[in-house]
Design an enzyme around this catalytic site. Structure first.
Site, PDB file in Angstrom:
ATOM      1  CG  HIS A 316      -2.074   0.920   1.077  1.00 10.28           C
ATOM      2  ND1 HIS A 316      -1.996   2.268   1.308  1.00 10.28           N
ATOM      3  CD2 HIS A 316      -3.342   0.666   0.666  1.00 10.28           C
ATOM      4  CE1 HIS A 316      -3.179   2.808   1.061  1.00 10.28           C
ATOM      5  NE2 HIS A 316      -4.002   1.865   0.660  1.00 10.28           N
ATOM      6  CG  ASP A 373      -8.494  -4.430  -2.835  1.00 12.17           C
ATOM      7  OD1 ASP A 373      -9.721  -4.284  -2.762  1.00 12.17           O
ATOM      8  OD2 ASP A 373      -7.724  -3.528  -3.181  1.00 12.17           O
TER       9      ASP A 373
HETATM   10  N1  CMC Z   1       4.087  -7.588  -4.840  1.00  7.37           N
HETATM   11  C1  CMC Z   1       5.432  -7.558  -5.042  1.00  7.37           C
HETATM   12  N2  CMC Z   1       6.195  -6.450  -4.881  1.00  7.37           N
HETATM   13  C2  CMC Z   1       5.573  -5.328  -4.514  1.00  7.37           C
HETATM   14  C3  CMC Z   1       4.188  -5.289  -4.279  1.00  7.37           C
HETATM   15  C4  CMC Z   1       3.439  -6.466  -4.449  1.00  7.37           C
HETATM   16  N3  CMC Z   1       2.126  -6.495  -4.245  1.00  7.37           N
HETATM   17  N4  CMC Z   1       3.821  -4.023  -3.934  1.00  7.37           N
HETATM   18  C5  CMC Z   1       4.951  -3.304  -3.942  1.00  7.37           C
HETATM   19  N5  CMC Z   1       6.012  -4.087  -4.279  1.00  7.37           N
HETATM   20  C6  CMC Z   1       7.426  -3.668  -4.335  1.00  7.37           C
HETATM   21  C7  CMC Z   1       7.722  -2.820  -5.567  1.00  7.37           C
HETATM   22  O1  CMC Z   1       8.078  -3.626  -6.661  1.00  7.37           O
HETATM   23  C8  CMC Z   1       8.825  -1.942  -5.058  1.00  7.37           C
HETATM   24  O2  CMC Z   1       9.995  -2.717  -5.018  1.00  7.37           O
HETATM   25  P1  CMC Z   1      11.440  -1.993  -5.276  1.00  7.37           P
HETATM   26  O3  CMC Z   1      11.611  -1.029  -4.148  1.00  7.37           O
HETATM   27  O4  CMC Z   1      12.414  -3.127  -5.261  1.00  7.37           O
HETATM   28  O5  CMC Z   1      11.338  -1.325  -6.621  1.00  7.37           O
HETATM   29  C9  CMC Z   1       8.434  -1.692  -3.592  1.00  7.37           C
HETATM   30  O6  CMC Z   1       7.652  -2.829  -3.207  1.00  7.37           O
HETATM   31  C10 CMC Z   1       7.622  -0.413  -3.401  1.00  7.37           C
HETATM   32  O7  CMC Z   1       6.467  -0.499  -4.224  1.00  7.37           O
HETATM   33  P2  CMC Z   1       5.848   0.679  -5.073  1.00  7.37           P
HETATM   34  O8  CMC Z   1       5.332   0.155  -6.370  1.00  7.37           O
HETATM   35  O9  CMC Z   1       6.781   1.830  -5.112  1.00  7.37           O
HETATM   36  O10 CMC Z   1       4.627   1.065  -4.161  1.00  7.37           O
HETATM   37  P3  CMC Z   1       3.473   2.036  -4.567  1.00  7.37           P
HETATM   38  O11 CMC Z   1       3.157   2.809  -3.355  1.00  7.37           O
HETATM   39  O12 CMC Z   1       3.780   2.787  -5.808  1.00  7.37           O
HETATM   40  O13 CMC Z   1       2.259   1.029  -4.940  1.00  7.37           O
HETATM   41  C11 CMC Z   1       0.504  -0.510  -4.677  1.00  7.37           C
HETATM   42  C12 CMC Z   1       1.302   0.632  -4.038  1.00  7.37           C
HETATM   43  C13 CMC Z   1      -0.705  -0.805  -3.805  1.00  7.37           C
HETATM   44  C14 CMC Z   1      -0.018  -0.056  -6.064  1.00  7.37           C
HETATM   45  C15 CMC Z   1       1.406  -1.752  -4.829  1.00  7.37           C
HETATM   46  O14 CMC Z   1       1.803  -2.190  -3.530  1.00  7.37           O
HETATM   47  C16 CMC Z   1       0.737  -2.880  -5.580  1.00  7.37           C
HETATM   48  O15 CMC Z   1       0.799  -2.914  -6.819  1.00  7.37           O
HETATM   49  N6  CMC Z   1       0.063  -3.839  -4.860  1.00  7.37           N
HETATM   50  C17 CMC Z   1      -0.683  -4.873  -5.530  1.00  7.37           C
HETATM   51  C18 CMC Z   1      -2.028  -4.326  -6.023  1.00  7.37           C
HETATM   52  C19 CMC Z   1      -2.984  -4.090  -4.892  1.00  7.37           C
HETATM   53  O16 CMC Z   1      -3.164  -4.922  -4.008  1.00  7.37           O
HETATM   54  N7  CMC Z   1      -3.664  -2.926  -4.919  1.00  7.37           N
HETATM   55  C20 CMC Z   1      -4.660  -2.547  -3.911  1.00  7.37           C
HETATM   56  C21 CMC Z   1      -4.225  -1.389  -3.066  1.00  7.37           C
HETATM   57  S1  CMC Z   1      -5.204  -1.160  -1.578  1.00  7.37           S
HETATM   58  C22 CMC Z   1      -6.792  -0.717  -2.076  1.00  7.37           C
HETATM   59  C23 CMC Z   1      -6.880   0.361  -3.069  1.00  7.37           C
HETATM   60  O17 CMC Z   1      -6.155   1.349  -3.084  1.00  7.37           O
HETATM   61  O18 CMC Z   1      -7.777   0.254  -3.886  1.00  7.37           O
END
Ligand code: CMC
Length: 439
Positions: A316, A373
């Site tokens: 998140h 989720d």
């Molecule tokens: N699985 C594997 N790696 C992950 C995941 C994941 N679910 N989420 C983040 N990471 C890694 C990402 O690759 C990055 O790694 P590195 O530092 O080595 O590059 C690190 O963790 C930081 O992630 P980020 O992409 O910079 O985080 P963000 O704040 O931009 O994205 C997120 C947040 C929710 C989009 C992301 O965690 C994600 O894609 N999660 C899976 C989709 C999901 O469950 N979404 C629902 C969010 S909660 C409800 C809502 O908002 O609707």
């Protein structure tokens, strides 16, 4: 106990910026829970520079008095009330009122608002025919967004809202009709006759009645399902400046009406990184259940940056600790499933995935925990909700938050159209080439 409300952030000691040999002082403001922001409102005018913050991870786009999150401590509060206090007593409608109008409704306000929701539940008969224009295979999120936008054709008098009384008319219509639209989208996708709302039913049973009743048999909503469904809606009701809410604010900042702005919110919510993640979680669990991949392999793939796979329902932008909504939903899932005889192998797979991820340094170091989720899909499935309706249910839950933010923004003095800038990285000055001279 209610802390006194201070609508304006408090100014504190300014920040110093040194840029190209010059010193600047930037105001710093502090919110009611101590979070601080550097106010860069005059930055470009004074320095010629802008800030660059891809994905807005460090950017406060507004001040807001609706929802407070402390992502490090796993805290979520609506209008100051901790989310945990909503487990047993309030209905989704009370929470909707709280978010939109800033206080819990009195008995009269609650009764009146509930009556409005009952009165406004029907959609115009001509709207019913518009569903016929969509193919059966239309994703319900596409239909939902289109139909909420279409509502603005039927409520021209509610395009500009002058005061809270008019807001109440618009909010009651939207909150009531989104439920009817969602149910009709589902019925259309199945080729089933539309079922009219029943004025004798409350918010959640009425939605499920419109989705599942047949001309020859009335759907009866079990109390446990009503309670769990109510909680799911409450836990999704607001989450401050997330992608869809920011979209609603951005569209609304141009002066677009509430219906059009919320339709845009539905589109933003649809994506798998946002509300669409609840569908993606189920797809992931199904894949594992069908034996296409083991939980261990899936986690390995999610860690591999070349795989394009993420552990859906994990991570998140704001929570760097447990998402309190996920913890509450997990508890409800553990309690509800055995009681409604919906023992689901996917719950065991979810538990296993969580166990593997939470003991893996990749997830621990990046502070990736289950989000809302991760368990909501399992719960919805146990209640008989088809997967393609999961994000629609999220949208129904999130609607009060969108309305509250749209209204808060429209009432904020000095509001401006949301219009970010950019750092241009394209061609320098380039001449137009007529067709015959192009390579
Ligand atoms: N699985 C594997 N790696 C992950 C995941 C994941 N679910 N989420 C983040 N990471 C890694 C990402 O690759 C990055 O790694 P590195 O530092 O080595 O590059 C690190 O963790 C930081 O992630 P980020 O992409 O910079 O985080 P963000 O704040 O931009 O994205 C997120 C947040 C929710 C989009 C992301 O965690 C994600 O894609 N999660 C899976 C989709 C999901 O469950 N979404 C629902 C969010 S909660 C409800 C809502 O908002 O609707």
């Amino acid at each position: 106990m209610t802390e006194p409300l201070n609508p304006n952030p408090r100014p504190v000691e300014p920040a110093a910026l040194s840029l190209e040999g010059k010193e600047y002082s930037l105001p710093v403001v502090e919110g009611s829970e101590g979070e601080r922001g550097i106010d860069i409102g005059r930055l470009r005018a004074e320095t010629g520079h802008i800030t660059l913050d891809t994905g807005y991870g460090n950017t406060g786009s507004c001040t807001s008095a609706i929802t407070f999150i402390d992502g490090d401590a796993g805290i979520l509060r609506y209008r100051g009330i901790p989310i945990e206090q909503f487990v047993d007593s309030p209905t989704f409608i009370e929470v909707a009122w709280l978010l939109i109008f800033g206080h819990l409704p009195s008995e009269t306000e609650y009764q009146d608002f509930s009556e409005d929701l009952t009165r406004f539940a029907h959609i115009d008969e001509s709207m019913k025919h518009q569903f016929e224009g969509f193919p059966r295979s239309a994703p319900p999120m596409a239909t939902l967004s289109a139909m909420i936008n279409a509502l603005s054709c039927y409520h021209l008098d509610l395009h500009e809202l002058e005061d809270e009384a008019e807001l109440r008319h618009a909010a009651a219509r939207l909150i009531s009709k989104i439920r009817t639209i969602a149910a009709y989208a589902f019925r259309h996708s199945r080729g089933l006759p539309y079922v009219y709302p029943d004025p004798g039913l409350r918010y959640v049973p009425n939605l499920l009645h419109m989705m599942f009743s047949q001309p020859y048999s009335q759907y009866v909503c079990p109390i446990l399902v009503r309670k769990a469904f109510n909680l799911i809606l409450i836990l999704h009701a607001d989450h401050e400046q997330n992608c869809s809410t920011s979209t609603v604010r951005m569209v609304g900042s141009s002066g677009a009406n509430l219906f059009a702005s919320c339709a845009a919110g539905v589109s933003a919510l649809w994506g798998p990184l946002h509300g669409g993640a609840n569908v993606a979680v189920l797809d992931m669990l199904e894949q594992i259940h069908q034996g296409n991949v083991t939980p261990e392999e899936y986690v390995r793939l999610a860690k591999d940056k070349d795989s394009n796979v993420r552990l859906m329902g994990f991570g998140h932008r704001v929570y760097k600790n447990f998402d309190p909504r996920a913890q509450m939903l997990q508890k409800v899932a553990e309690e509800l499933l055995p009681q409604i005889s919906a023992d689901d192998p996917l719950l065991d797979i979810a538990r296993r995935l969580e166990e593997i991820a939470l003991s893996d340094p990749y997830f621990v170091e990046r502070k990736l925990y289950p989000n809302v989720d991760f368990y909501s899909g399992i719960l919805l499935r146990a209640m008989g909700i088809p997967t393609n309706m999961f994000t629609v249910i999220f949208a129904i839950g999130r609607l009060p938050g969108w309305i509250a933010h749209w209204w808060e923004q429209s009432q904020t003095p000095g509001g401006r159209i949301a219009r970010p800038r950019q750092i241009y990285t394209g061609n320098g000055l380039t001449d137009y080439l007529p067709m015959e001279r192009r390579p």
